[in-house]
Each structure stands twice: as C-alpha cells, then as structure tokens.
Enzyme design. Structure first.
Site, PDB file in Angstrom:
ATOM      1  N   GLY A  29     -22.344 -28.912  26.236  1.00 57.17           N
ATOM      2  CA  GLY A  29     -21.704 -29.572  25.113  1.00 57.17           C
ATOM      3  C   GLY A  29     -20.740 -30.605  25.639  1.00 57.17           C
ATOM      4  CB  VAL A  34     -23.309 -22.019  29.326  1.00 64.22           C
ATOM      5  CG1 VAL A  34     -23.710 -20.578  29.626  1.00 64.22           C
ATOM      6  CG2 VAL A  34     -22.021 -22.026  28.520  1.00 64.22           C
ATOM      7  CE  LYS A  50     -16.821 -22.812  27.364  1.00 60.82           C
ATOM      8  NZ  LYS A  50     -16.215 -22.221  26.161  1.00 60.82           N
ATOM      9  CG  ASP A 142     -16.739 -22.607  15.385  1.00 62.02           C
ATOM     10  OD1 ASP A 142     -16.983 -22.898  14.199  1.00 62.02           O
ATOM     11  OD2 ASP A 142     -17.379 -23.069  16.341  1.00 62.02           O
TER      12      ASP A 142
END
Length: 476
Positions: A29, A34, A50, A142
């Site tokens: 992202g 990852v 990560k 989230d």
C-alpha cells in the site's frame, strides 16, 4: 537506484530484515509492504513482515505499541518490531506478526454461505476483540470485512490492520477533519463533527469505542445483506451529513429474509444513530453469544440460497439474485479503487455516484475481483486469488493506507505559501502532484501513484538534466 539501496516495496527473496528473511511479497500500500518471511535461522513458523515504505514512519511505532498491549485470540500476535537500516543509510521501521493463512470475511461469506448462527458467533468474536482493544486504551478505527481474516484450518476470525489504530497518549499523525479510516464505515457523529466543527476544536475528530461498534455494524450488515445500510444513502450528497432526525436503517431481515430475527436486531442496534444506544463491545459480545445459543432452527438457514450462490459464482453475466436475497455479485469500481490505496476515493465514489452509474459499473469481472483478493482495507491488497476454503489462499494484509503524510524522497515540494511551482500541479501534504490519464484500476501504488478526489495522481520531481545511462526506474 544507487548501490546499497533496496526498494522496500520490492524486496527480493532472501533479503534480511532484522532477524527475518523475506520469502515473498503478499501485499502493499502507500505506507508499507507485507512479506511472508521466516526466521533467518530457520527455526520458527512464517511471519507476516510489514516494512515501512517511508523512512522513520511513526505509524509503525504506534501500531507496534498498540499490538503489544492487546492480548486476544482474535488479534494476531506481535512477534517482533524494529528498524531496518539499509547500506545506503535509510532506516525503515518494520513489524513481524503472526502469520494467518486464510481469506477475508467478505470472501468467507461468499464461499462459505454462512448461517445466521455462524455469523452471530463470528460477530461475537470480533466484538470481544474490540473489547480487548478498548480495555488496552486503544481504538481500531478501521473495522470492516476486509480487515477481518478467517483462518482456513478452523475458521477462527482475526481482526487485523491496526495501522489506523490509536491509543491513549499517542500523538496524532493525521490532520483534520478525519483520522485514517474508510468513509462508508464512519459513524454519524464523525460525519457531523466534520460538517459542524466546534469553534474551540482545532484537532481531528477522535473516534472512540462507539465508532468501532458502528463500523462493526456496517460490516455485519454487509455480510448479511451484501449491501451498505440503506439509511446511509440518506446522507446529504454534498456534505456527507446525516440528516436529523435520521431515517431508520432498514433491518437486515427486511433486506434478506433468511436473516434470523436475533441477528437482525443486534445488527440494527450496532447501527443506532445515538452512540450510547449501540452498547459496549462486551455487552454486544455477550448478547451475540447468547443469541447464537438460543436462536431457533431458522438461524441454521444459509443466508444465501444455493441457486443465488450458483448464479453469483457464474460471473458477470449471471442472472441477478431473487428479490430480498443478497446480491453477492454487486461489486462497484470503488472496490477495485480501494484496493489500489485510497480511502478518500472509496468514500467519494460510494456516496456521490448516481444509481445508474452504480448499475453500469456493478458487474466487475471475476479477474478484477481476484486482483485485489477481496481485501479493500483502506488500500490493503493481498495479491492472491479467492477460491474454496480448502485451497487455503492467503489474504493476509495489514497496511493502513491514506494519503502520504509528507513528500516522498526527491519529490517537488510546495513553497512557504503551500503552492506548487506549476498550475498543472496540486499540493497534497507538502508535496506536488499531477493528475494522470490513468484508470483507477491501473493507479499503481507500487509507483507511488495515489487516488485523490476520484482521480489518479503521480508525484512530480524537479527538472534534471537528461540521463546518459539509459532509462530511469519508475518514480518511487
């Protein structure tokens, strides 16, 4: 790139990060990538590694602290964290977490065809995980079906992606009006705070436990009906403002007649406009568990009829599901866009597109759905194809993605007044960006492209003399 410099978004197999050795990349992202990795000595189970894309990213420190505080069977265990220093000098934070082999909750619902009783048990586990998070002084911020993994071996659920999380005492990292999160899952009070901020407030809205509960309600509604709560469509199109008195959300059992009354009632409770009536995660976990135990035989009816499941699995040309049954093939382009890394685009496209556009774009092809692996996760994308649970595809992804908090290395920066040197460039968080003639599904975050206000943008760089050593690498 110069000698000794590795792109953290494209680490080759065998790269050593702290005690860990990279096996393969599984997702990326705007803020991190990852990897599946193993201990360099080869004596441990695989971990989800990560790695921050931006040197010194404080989000990783905050995420590690929050994960270290939470102890729950439905939260992946933090194994290690530290800083990886490249030979060229740049230092990137990293986290190593328990590896979960499974699928997203969304894909589990599509493939498994769960009953109301099974969904009640899943929601009870997630509510319990939220209760443990809140007890540790944190909030997830989230919660959604793409941030939940269902393990293939035993169907244990895991709440993942704490990169958007916050805890008491942590310094804020995101400017007003909102912290990181996915717009369709935001609570009514969060939207109202942005539309009607108090004069005394100079900081972003701070989500609390009630916001996590509301997001869990949206997640549950989506799992049961395949739709967002209909009441959310009543928000003001221009200001995303919940009208008061707010229209009642249509109960899940009215949208999907296969949903049992107990599940429908509890999901509706989580979606209450007034936060104090939603109940605490602990109260909800107990109520959900009790309902799963006491519900009658109607709770054992699959939420998706066999004929509807077969038609939805046939592809984009399949006939629509019967009335009042969830239409699992109703995918919109924001699903693909979200996988490419933009909560802002996701929310805007969901709330501003007309029904005719949604209908036209609803039937994303199977290949497009497969591309993001069913993990929209504020920009998360695990690049593995969904399939039957027995095939155990991996959908691990824990990257909280928002707009870059600062210019990327070498990017053109705004001046003291916040303006860019060219009228064709727009300023975003101190960096200058240019709109690209690229479709949202091709807006590749691996090249540092971002989605902003429904369009794809790329970073701009100061002019340089032409290179005489061949073509340059894509901007990063």
């Amino acid at each position: 790139m110069g000698p000794g410099h590795l792109n953290p978004a494209r680490l080759p197999p065998g790269t050593r990060i702290g005690r860990w050795r990279v096996l393969e990349r599984r997702g990326w992202g705007t803020y991190g990538a990852v990897y599946r990795a193993i201990h360099a000595a080869g004596h441990s189970a695989p971990v989800a590694l990560k790695v921050a894309l931006h040197p010194g990213d404080e989000r990783f420190t905050r995420e590690a602290e929050l994960l270290s505080r939470v102890r729950h069977r439905s939260v992946p265990r933090l194994v290690d964290h530290g800083n990886w220093q490249q030979a060229a000098g740049a230092t990137h934070p990293y986290l190593a977490m328990e590896w979960i082999e499974g699928v997203s909750l969304s894909e589990w619902g599509r493939v498994r065809r769960p009953t109301s009783r099974q969904v009640l048990n899943v929601l009870a586990s997630l509510a319990s995980a939220l209760e443990a998070t809140h007890a540790a002084g944190g909030v997830h911020r989230d919660v959604k079906e793409y941030n939940v993994l269902v393990r293939a071996t035993d169907e244990q659920v895991f709440l993942i992606d704490f990169g958007s999380g916050h805890y008491v005492g942590a310094a804020p990292l995101t400017p007003p009006p909102f912290p990181p999160g996915t717009p369709p899952y935001r609570s009514p009070e969060a939207w109202r705070s942005a539309r009607h901020p108090t004069r005394e407030s100079t900081s972003a809205y701070a989500p609390g436990p009630a916001d996590d509960v509301f997001a869990l309600g949206v997640t549950a509604y989506r799992l049961v009906t395949g739709e967002y709560p209909l009441g959310m469509a009543q928000m003001d199109d221009a200001f995303h403002d919940w009208k008061l008195p707010s229209p009642a959300v249509q109960p899940p059992c009215a949208v999907n007649v296969r949903c049992c009354a107990e599940l429908s009632e509890l999901v509706s409770q989580m979606l209450a406009v007034q936060p104090e009536t939603r109940g605490s995660p602990q109260e909800l976990a107990e109520a959900l568990t009790r309902a799963a135990t006491q519900a009658g035989p109607e709770a054992d009816l699959p939420l998706v009829a066999q004929e509807d499941f077969q038609s939805s699995d046939a592809g984009a040309d399949a006939s629509p599901a019967v009335a009042q049954a969830p239409q699992w093939t109703r995918w919109s382009w924001f699903t693909v866009a979200g996988a490419m890394g933009s909560a802002l685009a996701l929310g805007a496209m969901w709330m501003l597109r007309a029904d005719s556009e949604e209908t036209e774009q609803a039937h994303a092809t199977r290949s497009e759905v497969v591309k993001d692996g069913g993990t929209v996760a504020v920009g998360d994308s695990a690049l593995t194809a969904p399939g039957p649970l027995r095939r155990a595809p991996s959908a691990w992804s824990t990257i909280a993605v928002d707009l870059p908090p600062r210019p990327i290395p070498g990017q053109t920066r705004t001046d003291a007044s916040g303006r860019c040197p060219s009228k064709t460039q727009i300023p975003i968080n101190g960096g200058c960006w240019v709109k690209l003639d690229v479709g949202l599904k091709d807006c590749d975050p691996d090249w540092n492209y971002i989605i902003y206000k429904g369009a794809c943008y790329g970073p701009t760089f100061p002019s340089a003399r032409p290179s005489t050593s061949g073509p340059s690498e894509p901007p990063f």
